[in-house]
Write a protein that holds these residues in place. Structure first.
Motif, short mmCIF file in Angstrom:
data_model
loop_
_atom_site.label_atom_id
_atom_site.label_comp_id
_atom_site.label_asym_id
_atom_site.label_seq_id
_atom_site.Cartn_x
_atom_site.Cartn_y
_atom_site.Cartn_z
N ARG A 1 -42.47 -9.50 -10.45
CA ARG A 1 -41.45 -9.52 -9.39
C ARG A 1 -41.15 -8.11 -8.88
O ARG A 1 -40.13 -7.88 -8.24
CB ARG A 1 -40.18 -10.18 -9.93
CG ARG A 1 -40.39 -11.64 -10.35
CD ARG A 1 -39.08 -12.29 -10.77
NE ARG A 1 -39.28 -13.68 -11.16
CZ ARG A 1 -39.37 -14.11 -12.43
NH1 ARG A 1 -39.27 -13.23 -13.42
NH2 ARG A 1 -39.56 -15.38 -12.69
N GLY A 2 -41.99 -7.17 -9.22
CA GLY A 2 -41.85 -5.81 -8.72
C GLY A 2 -40.84 -4.97 -9.46
O GLY A 2 -40.37 -3.95 -8.94
N ILE A 3 -40.50 -5.34 -10.71
CA ILE A 3 -39.50 -4.61 -11.51
C ILE A 3 -40.20 -4.00 -12.72
O ILE A 3 -40.87 -4.69 -13.48
CB ILE A 3 -38.37 -5.55 -11.96
CG1 ILE A 3 -37.64 -6.11 -10.74
CG2 ILE A 3 -37.40 -4.82 -12.89
CD1 ILE A 3 -36.63 -7.20 -11.09
N THR A 4 -40.04 -2.70 -12.89
CA THR A 4 -40.67 -1.99 -14.00
C THR A 4 -39.73 -1.92 -15.19
O THR A 4 -38.57 -1.51 -15.07
CB THR A 4 -41.06 -0.56 -13.58
OG1 THR A 4 -41.96 -0.65 -12.46
CG2 THR A 4 -41.74 0.18 -14.72
N ALA A 5 -40.22 -2.33 -16.35
CA ALA A 5 -39.44 -2.26 -17.58
C ALA A 5 -40.38 -1.91 -18.73
O ALA A 5 -41.61 -2.03 -18.61
CB ALA A 5 -38.75 -3.60 -17.85
N GLU A 6 -39.82 -1.44 -19.82
CA GLU A 6 -40.58 -1.16 -21.03
C GLU A 6 -39.96 -1.94 -22.18
O GLU A 6 -38.83 -2.42 -22.08
CB GLU A 6 -40.58 0.33 -21.37
CG GLU A 6 -41.77 1.09 -20.83
CD GLU A 6 -43.07 0.74 -21.55
OE1 GLU A 6 -43.07 -0.16 -22.43
OE2 GLU A 6 -44.10 1.36 -21.23
N CYS A 7 -40.71 -2.06 -23.27
CA CYS A 7 -40.17 -2.78 -24.43
C CYS A 7 -40.51 -2.05 -25.73
O CYS A 7 -41.52 -1.34 -25.81
CB CYS A 7 -40.69 -4.22 -24.49
SG CYS A 7 -42.45 -4.38 -24.81
N ILE A 8 -39.64 -2.19 -26.71
CA ILE A 8 -39.92 -1.69 -28.05
C ILE A 8 -39.67 -2.82 -29.04
O ILE A 8 -38.75 -3.62 -28.89
CB ILE A 8 -39.06 -0.47 -28.43
CG1 ILE A 8 -37.56 -0.79 -28.33
CG2 ILE A 8 -39.41 0.74 -27.58
CD1 ILE A 8 -36.68 0.30 -28.91
#
Length: 445
Positions: A265-272
């Motif tokens: 959806r065009g949203i940048t996120a990261e995860c840990i």
């Protein structure tokens, strides 16, 4: 009361003043003088209340006149449940000891052994370690415990939840008998008290839950079908232009999946999460704290150690269990008197967890609806009946028991007419704007 009245010396006062702290929190005001007196302590205080400084500052004061002279020895040992928390605590030690000639080290798994071994060879005054790596180092004779003066069990409730009791008991058996023992926890559950009873002799108990203090954490929830959560989260991020938001999710698989869904959806996120290497986790955390990453998705365990004074928002993508974890999570925002927001996405499957959380809080969490995301499977309302203060004590006990039984039945049967979403839900908003926003105190009624 200023820090100078607690028995701390000028170099330490100077360091914490440079960090912007002038007045101790309630747990610091109570714990620091007791620890300086040499007493054993068990202390409970919620996340964000300054527990770390409560034990770090008096430890620095007690150790400042001497240094570790023998190789592979330490003078103070702080045991933490996660790698991230070990790094955070050691970072705090470095900040507070900037005007002292003391050394510290964070030691944890997931990274090579040799650099940590080399640091220990010179001797370390304060070691912050996770249980598994600490036992590995001891077994390899890379560290000796015979000069330990102070032991701290930090986040004791979390260590027990993670199954570290056996490792903790092994470590305790190897420590010198003559030492000061400090246990800090967000809660003093029966399990934590049992651990304290077997490891800490004649402790002073400190419990700080300041329900009278106004909180600046605005709690609210949105009811939504489970399969619409990622779409709703994307909508909120875009429409409300959320920045630097910590999003809690239950599983590492779910974290990776949500990153992918947001990206589409065009949203940048990261995860840990526990499945990522320590190097990657440290880099992502550093980027999130610096603002390079604005959206971080984390499992509850991996999020331990995220300590940002002005984190504006946390989101519970999944509601946690047990209810105490909800308190821990929302405590990541609204720290040091700043404002914060705690948002939960709640589906019908989350109802039992919601019951437990609202019962723990002592009040209902404000509900809001977003146009286009009203759930097909409605989420019933919990019913919390408070006992009037003017009731007799006996009547109050009977009413409390009745309320407890009622809540249990409500959580077992989500389709009762008295709890229908239709009869209790706020009216549907006419636009996509969020409605019915009311600030609530997360630690009081």
């Amino acid at each position: 009361m200023p820090f100078s009245k607690l028995g701390l010396s000028d170099p330490i006062i100077k360091a914490i003043t440079e960090q912007g702290y002038t007045v101790p929190t309630p747990v610091q005001a109570k714990a620091i003088p007791v620890i300086l007196s040499g007493r054993n302590v068990i202390a409970a205080a919620q996340t964000g209340t300054g527990k770390t400084a409560s034990f770090v500052l008096p430890i620095l004061e007690k150790l400042k006149h001497f240094e570790t002279l023998r190789k592979k020895r330490i003078r103070a040992l702080i045991i933490t449940p996660t790698r991230e928390l070990a790094v955070q605590v050691e970072h705090n030690i470095t900040q507070y000891s900037t005007h002292l000639n003391l050394t510290s080290l964070a030691m944890y798994g997931g990274v090579p052994l040799e650099p940590q071994k080399q640091a220990l060879i010179q001797g370390v005054d304060i070691l912050v370690a996770t249980p598994g790596r600490l036992l590995d180092m001891y077994t390899q004779r890379a560290i000796h415990f015979d000069e330990i003066e102070i032991l701290v069990l930090d986040e004791a409730d979390r260590m027990l939840d993670m199954g570290f009791i056996e490792d903790i008991n092994k470590i305790m058996d190897k420590l010198p008998q003559e030492r000061q023992n400090l246990l800090f926890s967000a809660t003093l559950s029966n399990q934590v008290r049992a651990l304290a009873k077997t490891t800490i002799a004649k402790p002073v108990e400190i419990s700080v839950i300041d329900k009278s203090a106004p909180t600046k954490i605005d709690q609210w929830l949105i009811t939504v079908d489970k399969d619409k959560k990622s779409a709703l989260l994307s909508h909120l991020i875009s429409e409300q232009q959320w920045q630097q938001t910590l999003i809690f999710i239950e599983t590492k698989h779910g974290a990776a999946k949500l990153v992918s869904q947001l990206e589409k959806r065009g949203i940048t996120a990261e995860c840990i999460h526990g499945g990522r290497s320590q190097e990657i986790r440290e880099r992502i955390l550093a980027d999130f704290k610096s603002g390079k990453i604005s959206l971080l998705i984390a499992t509850g365990i991996a999020a331990r150690g995220i300590d940002i004074d002005s984190l504006p928002r946390v989101v519970n993508y999944d509601l946690p269990y047990p209810a105490d974890d909800y308190i821990h999570r929302i405590g990541r925002t609204g720290r040091a008197g700043s404002e914060g927001e705690a948002v939960s996405l709640v589906s019908k499957d989350d109802f039992k967890n919601l019951c437990a959380i609202e019962t723990k809080l002592g009040h209902l969490i404000t509900r809001k609806e977003i146009e286009g995301f009203a759930p097909k499977k409605s989420v019933p309302m919990s019913i919390l009946n408070y006992v009037p203060k003017n009731k007799k004590e006996t009547d109050g006990k009977q009413t409390a028991n009745s309320n407890h039984d009622r809540r249990k039945e409500e959580c077992k049967s989500t389709n009762k007419a008295t709890m229908s979403h239709k009869s209790h839900s706020p009216s549907k908003p006419k636009s996509s704007a969020v409605t019915n926003k009311l600030p609530l105190n997360p630690w009081g009624k």
